[in-house]
Design a protein around this motif. Structure first.
Motif, PDB file in Angstrom:
ATOM      1  N   GLY A 106      58.445 -17.164  17.663  1.00  0.00           N
ATOM      2  CA  GLY A 106      59.602 -17.196  18.545  1.00  0.00           C
ATOM      3  C   GLY A 106      59.353 -17.913  19.856  1.00  0.00           C
ATOM      4  O   GLY A 106      60.299 -18.331  20.543  1.00  0.00           O
ATOM      5  N   VAL A 107      58.084 -18.073  20.235  1.00  0.00           N
ATOM      6  CA  VAL A 107      57.741 -18.792  21.466  1.00  0.00           C
ATOM      7  C   VAL A 107      56.948 -20.060  21.152  1.00  0.00           C
ATOM      8  O   VAL A 107      56.225 -20.588  21.989  1.00  0.00           O
ATOM      9  CB  VAL A 107      56.939 -17.898  22.442  1.00  0.00           C
ATOM     10  CG1 VAL A 107      57.820 -16.761  22.967  1.00  0.00           C
ATOM     11  CG2 VAL A 107      55.669 -17.345  21.794  1.00  0.00           C
ATOM     12  N   GLY A 108      57.086 -20.541  19.903  1.00  0.00           N
ATOM     13  CA  GLY A 108      56.453 -21.794  19.525  1.00  0.00           C
ATOM     14  C   GLY A 108      54.978 -21.707  19.196  1.00  0.00           C
ATOM     15  O   GLY A 108      54.295 -22.731  19.124  1.00  0.00           O
ATOM     16  N   LEU A 109      54.476 -20.487  18.957  1.00  0.00           N
ATOM     17  CA  LEU A 109      53.068 -20.291  18.625  1.00  0.00           C
ATOM     18  C   LEU A 109      52.957 -19.639  17.238  1.00  0.00           C
ATOM     19  O   LEU A 109      53.922 -19.634  16.494  1.00  0.00           O
ATOM     20  CB  LEU A 109      52.395 -19.437  19.702  1.00  0.00           C
ATOM     21  CG  LEU A 109      52.368 -20.071  21.104  1.00  0.00           C
ATOM     22  CD1 LEU A 109      51.928 -19.060  22.158  1.00  0.00           C
ATOM     23  CD2 LEU A 109      51.449 -21.292  21.118  1.00  0.00           C
ATOM     24  N   ASP A 110      51.809 -19.108  16.905  1.00  0.00           N
ATOM     25  CA  ASP A 110      51.629 -18.520  15.578  1.00  0.00           C
ATOM     26  C   ASP A 110      50.603 -17.397  15.662  1.00  0.00           C
ATOM     27  O   ASP A 110      49.877 -17.267  16.656  1.00  0.00           O
ATOM     28  CB  ASP A 110      51.158 -19.583  14.589  1.00  0.00           C
ATOM     29  CG  ASP A 110      51.595 -19.290  13.156  1.00  0.00           C
ATOM     30  OD1 ASP A 110      52.089 -18.166  12.901  1.00  0.00           O
ATOM     31  OD2 ASP A 110      51.467 -20.187  12.300  1.00  0.00           O
ATOM     32  N   SER A 111      50.525 -16.593  14.603  1.00  0.00           N
ATOM     33  CA  SER A 111      49.505 -15.550  14.507  1.00  0.00           C
ATOM     34  C   SER A 111      48.330 -16.096  13.705  1.00  0.00           C
ATOM     35  O   SER A 111      48.523 -16.838  12.739  1.00  0.00           O
ATOM     36  CB  SER A 111      50.068 -14.300  13.830  1.00  0.00           C
ATOM     37  OG  SER A 111      50.423 -14.587  12.484  1.00  0.00           O
ATOM     38  N   PRO A 112      47.104 -15.717  14.061  1.00  0.00           N
ATOM     39  CA  PRO A 112      45.931 -16.213  13.347  1.00  0.00           C
ATOM     40  C   PRO A 112      45.600 -15.443  12.077  1.00  0.00           C
ATOM     41  O   PRO A 112      44.663 -15.812  11.367  1.00  0.00           O
ATOM     42  CB  PRO A 112      44.805 -16.054  14.377  1.00  0.00           C
ATOM     43  CG  PRO A 112      45.246 -14.918  15.233  1.00  0.00           C
ATOM     44  CD  PRO A 112      46.740 -14.957  15.276  1.00  0.00           C
ATOM     45  N   ILE A 113      46.336 -14.385  11.799  1.00  0.00           N
ATOM     46  CA  ILE A 113      46.119 -13.565  10.602  1.00  0.00           C
ATOM     47  C   ILE A 113      47.369 -13.619   9.738  1.00  0.00           C
ATOM     48  O   ILE A 113      48.493 -13.524  10.233  1.00  0.00           O
ATOM     49  CB  ILE A 113      45.824 -12.102  10.985  1.00  0.00           C
ATOM     50  CG1 ILE A 113      44.471 -11.982  11.683  1.00  0.00           C
ATOM     51  CG2 ILE A 113      45.880 -11.186   9.763  1.00  0.00           C
ATOM     52  CD1 ILE A 113      43.268 -12.154  10.782  1.00  0.00           C
ATOM     53  N   ASP A 114      47.171 -13.777   8.432  1.00  0.00           N
ATOM     54  CA  ASP A 114      48.295 -13.733   7.506  1.00  0.00           C
ATOM     55  C   ASP A 114      47.786 -13.310   6.132  1.00  0.00           C
ATOM     56  O   ASP A 114      46.695 -13.709   5.722  1.00  0.00           O
ATOM     57  CB  ASP A 114      48.975 -15.100   7.405  1.00  0.00           C
ATOM     58  CG  ASP A 114      50.290 -15.045   6.648  1.00  0.00           C
ATOM     59  OD1 ASP A 114      50.961 -13.986   6.704  1.00  0.00           O
ATOM     60  OD2 ASP A 114      50.658 -16.046   6.003  1.00  0.00           O
ATOM     61  N   PRO A 141      48.021 -22.042  18.177  1.00  0.00           N
ATOM     62  CA  PRO A 141      49.066 -23.075  18.130  1.00  0.00           C
ATOM     63  C   PRO A 141      49.872 -23.017  16.836  1.00  0.00           C
ATOM     64  O   PRO A 141      49.350 -22.653  15.772  1.00  0.00           O
ATOM     65  CB  PRO A 141      48.276 -24.386  18.221  1.00  0.00           C
ATOM     66  CG  PRO A 141      47.003 -24.010  18.891  1.00  0.00           C
ATOM     67  CD  PRO A 141      46.689 -22.621  18.422  1.00  0.00           C
ATOM     68  N   ARG A 142      51.122 -23.371  16.933  1.00  0.00           N
ATOM     69  CA  ARG A 142      51.994 -23.484  15.771  1.00  0.00           C
ATOM     70  C   ARG A 142      51.981 -24.939  15.315  1.00  0.00           C
ATOM     71  O   ARG A 142      52.330 -25.844  16.065  1.00  0.00           O
ATOM     72  CB  ARG A 142      53.415 -23.057  16.126  1.00  0.00           C
ATOM     73  CG  ARG A 142      54.444 -23.286  15.046  1.00  0.00           C
ATOM     74  CD  ARG A 142      54.334 -22.281  13.955  1.00  0.00           C
ATOM     75  NE  ARG A 142      55.519 -22.321  13.098  1.00  0.00           N
ATOM     76  CZ  ARG A 142      55.504 -22.074  11.799  1.00  0.00           C
ATOM     77  NH1 ARG A 142      54.364 -21.743  11.215  1.00  0.00           N
ATOM     78  NH2 ARG A 142      56.600 -22.117  11.084  1.00  0.00           N
ATOM     79  N   PHE A 143      51.545 -25.174  14.091  1.00  0.00           N
ATOM     80  CA  PHE A 143      51.459 -26.530  13.563  1.00  0.00           C
ATOM     81  C   PHE A 143      52.700 -26.845  12.734  1.00  0.00           C
ATOM     82  O   PHE A 143      53.035 -26.121  11.802  1.00  0.00           O
ATOM     83  CB  PHE A 143      50.202 -26.682  12.709  1.00  0.00           C
ATOM     84  CG  PHE A 143      48.923 -26.435  13.468  1.00  0.00           C
ATOM     85  CD1 PHE A 143      48.524 -27.297  14.474  1.00  0.00           C
ATOM     86  CD2 PHE A 143      48.136 -25.331  13.190  1.00  0.00           C
ATOM     87  CE1 PHE A 143      47.357 -27.073  15.187  1.00  0.00           C
ATOM     88  CE2 PHE A 143      46.956 -25.099  13.889  1.00  0.00           C
ATOM     89  CZ  PHE A 143      46.572 -25.973  14.888  1.00  0.00           C
ATOM     90  N   GLU A 144      53.352 -27.934  13.074  1.00  0.00           N
ATOM     91  CA  GLU A 144      54.589 -28.308  12.389  1.00  0.00           C
ATOM     92  C   GLU A 144      54.334 -29.114  11.116  1.00  0.00           C
ATOM     93  O   GLU A 144      55.193 -29.189  10.246  1.00  0.00           O
ATOM     94  CB  GLU A 144      55.492 -29.109  13.333  1.00  0.00           C
ATOM     95  CG  GLU A 144      55.957 -28.316  14.555  1.00  0.00           C
ATOM     96  CD  GLU A 144      56.732 -27.055  14.171  1.00  0.00           C
ATOM     97  OE1 GLU A 144      57.448 -27.085  13.144  1.00  0.00           O
ATOM     98  OE2 GLU A 144      56.606 -26.039  14.881  1.00  0.00           O
ATOM     99  N   HIS A 145      53.154 -29.695  11.015  1.00  0.00           N
ATOM    100  CA  HIS A 145      52.836 -30.505   9.837  1.00  0.00           C
ATOM    101  C   HIS A 145      51.904 -29.709   8.930  1.00  0.00           C
ATOM    102  O   HIS A 145      50.732 -29.488   9.253  1.00  0.00           O
ATOM    103  CB  HIS A 145      52.193 -31.828  10.252  1.00  0.00           C
ATOM    104  CG  HIS A 145      53.091 -32.705  11.056  1.00  0.00           C
ATOM    105  ND1 HIS A 145      53.963 -33.604  10.480  1.00  0.00           N
ATOM    106  CD2 HIS A 145      53.279 -32.802  12.393  1.00  0.00           C
ATOM    107  CE1 HIS A 145      54.641 -34.231  11.427  1.00  0.00           C
ATOM    108  NE2 HIS A 145      54.245 -33.763  12.595  1.00  0.00           N
ATOM    109  N   VAL A 146      52.439 -29.276   7.808  1.00  0.00           N
ATOM    110  CA  VAL A 146      51.681 -28.440   6.883  1.00  0.00           C
ATOM    111  C   VAL A 146      51.790 -29.030   5.483  1.00  0.00           C
ATOM    112  O   VAL A 146      52.866 -29.448   5.052  1.00  0.00           O
ATOM    113  CB  VAL A 146      52.202 -26.988   6.867  1.00  0.00           C
ATOM    114  CG1 VAL A 146      51.313 -26.111   5.992  1.00  0.00           C
ATOM    115  CG2 VAL A 146      52.275 -26.428   8.285  1.00  0.00           C
TER     116      VAL A 146
END
Length: 454
Positions: free
Chosen positions: A119-127, A210-215
């Motif tokens: 929601g703030v343009g970042l990501d979680s490191p665990i999934d 960081p949130r990566f847009e290219h996956v």
């Protein structure tokens, strides 16, 4: 208890308690006299203080996604036990986009952590696949990992501050999140992996990334596990964008395909395996990934996806393995026997051979998959009868190969008889001493991580 948390959050009815008294596998569980649902750290402290005074055992529980009996009451207990459900502690606060941190309650799910970050343009490191149910508190308690460990490490590496309640009701830790907090005990390190035996975590200061847009996601068919291991080495050396490396053995691939009623995206040859590889970056990583794959030995087929929908379609052949196993176990009318182990990556093929032989001897059907970069295999035995024989064989082999009997699901009550394989008597004595110091009345999760409590 009603005076502490309110009558609506003290569950005494047998049918209502039942959902809290048995774990996901259906193999482990027992009776709780009450299920108590506190709303904050203060209420958790009051509940523990009362239980400590009254000599009542306490089992902390998050999303109840555990697989080793560590988050449910004991089947054989020498005193009354309650479950403290932490699902109401689910707030996400103090998001700091500059420091790349947020604070989350212990009942916050992995999916909520992920959503708040995105929601703030970042990501979680665990999934991991159980993201919608598994909670922050449970992930810390078991030092959980999942698919992104290859890039960011386990849960222990993501906790920069923690607040927790000791058995006597006192509160320890802090959620300041200072990178250079070097004074005395580091509570995140002490409590990560302790499985609710030292304290109950109520909130944590967590890292964001960081949130990566290219996956790009690729599902590869490999001629052998050894070829897959060699490819992982090349991926690690050459791709800073590597985000996940998941191994899906043929038995798992076929089961998911049947469960979803679709054809597998790639065909795996006899003796081979499927490998799910994901790369993420600020610029398109697909060219670099394609170059590494093109130079690798043993790749017989490739399915590649770039947009979110296509990537999810490939990813479900890993994420839906557990669902497919559960459905098949229901059809068979017997709970799955699950072992979560890790060995040095080069030994994965040898461990798989041993695990399959154990299944054959026990008349069971093995469904293996896991996180190849960490040598972590989830070994799921369907229709297993002699589970002790399977555990003896597989856990002794894992330890003998330089590995561990639990990689991310914890020890719980299921694996305590095999703790000696990976911990020396001195290790266990030291662990017992710490536990006695923090919980002298032994009310916190008795029997977990230590088979013979005094």
């Amino acid at each position: 208890m009603t005076a502490i948390v309110g009558p609506a959050h003290v569950l005494a009815d047998d049918d209502t308690r039942a959902a809290y008294e048995s774990d996901w596998t259906g193999r482990y569980g027992g009776r709780a006299v009450l299920v108590v649902r506190p709303a904050n750290t203060h209420e958790v402290g009051a509940v523990l203080g009362y239980c400590n005074d009254q000599n009542v055992s306490v089992v902390a529980q998050g999303g109840n996604t555990g697989l080793v009996g560590g988050g449910v009451p004991r089947a054989e207990a020498d005193r009354a036990s309650i479950v403290v459900s932490l699902t109401r502690l689910d707030s996400v606060t103090d998001i700091d986009t500059d420091a790349l941190q947020l604070t989350a309650g212990a009942g916050t799910t992995i999916a909520q952590w992920q959503a708040a970050a995105r929601g703030v343009g970042l990501d979680s490191p665990i999934d991991f696949a159980a993201r919608d149910s598994a909670t922050i508190g449970g992930a810390i308690a078991t030092n959980a990992g999942g698919s992104r460990v290859v890039r960011y490490g386990t849960m222990r590496q993501q906790v920069v501050g923690v607040e927790a309640v000791l058995a006597n009701g006192s509160v320890v830790g802090a959620s300041a999140g200072l990178s250079k907090e070097t004074v005395g005990l580091h509570w995140p390190s002490v409590l990560s992996g302790s499985e609710g035996t030292l304290a109950i975590v109520t909130s944590a200061r967590l890292r964001l990334v960081p949130r990566f847009e290219h996956v790009v996601t690729a599902l590869l068919s490999m001629t052998s596990v050894d070829d897959a291991v060699a490819l992982v080495g090349q991926l690690r050396h050459r791709l800073g964008s590597l985000d996940a490396v998941e191994i899906v053995l043929p038995e798992a691939l076929a089961l998911v395909a049947a469960h979803l009623r679709v054809a597998p995206p790639v065909e795996v040859t006899p003796g081979g395996t499927a490998l799910l590889v994901e790369c993420a970056d600020h610029t398109d990583p697909s060219g670099a990934l394609d170059e590494v794959i093109g130079q690798a030995s043993g790749v017989t087929a490739t399915a590649v996806a770039f947009d979110a929908s296509q990537r999810a379609s490939l990813g479900r052949f890993r994420d839906r393995v557990t669902d497919a196993i559960a459905a098949r176990a229901t059809e068979l009318g017997a709970p799955t026997y699950k072992l979560d182990v890790a060995v040095p990556m080069v030994a994965v093929g040898r461990l798989l051979a041993i695990a399959r032989a154990a299944a054959d001897r026990a008349g069971a059907h093995l469904i293996p998959f896991g996180h190849l970069a960490e040598g972590n295999l989830h070994l799921n035995y369907l229709a297993a009868t002699d589970t002790t024989q399977i555990a003896d064989t597989v856990l002794e082999a894992a330890a003998g190969l330089g590995g561990t009997i639990s990689a991310e699901h914890g020890i719980g009550v299921a694996k305590t008889p095999w703790l000696h394989l990976v911990r020396t008597p001195a290790d266990l004595d030291a662990q017992r001493a710490i536990r006695r110091a923090l919980d002298p009345n032994a009310i916190l999760n008795p029997g977990v991580l230590e088979p013979h409590l005094p």
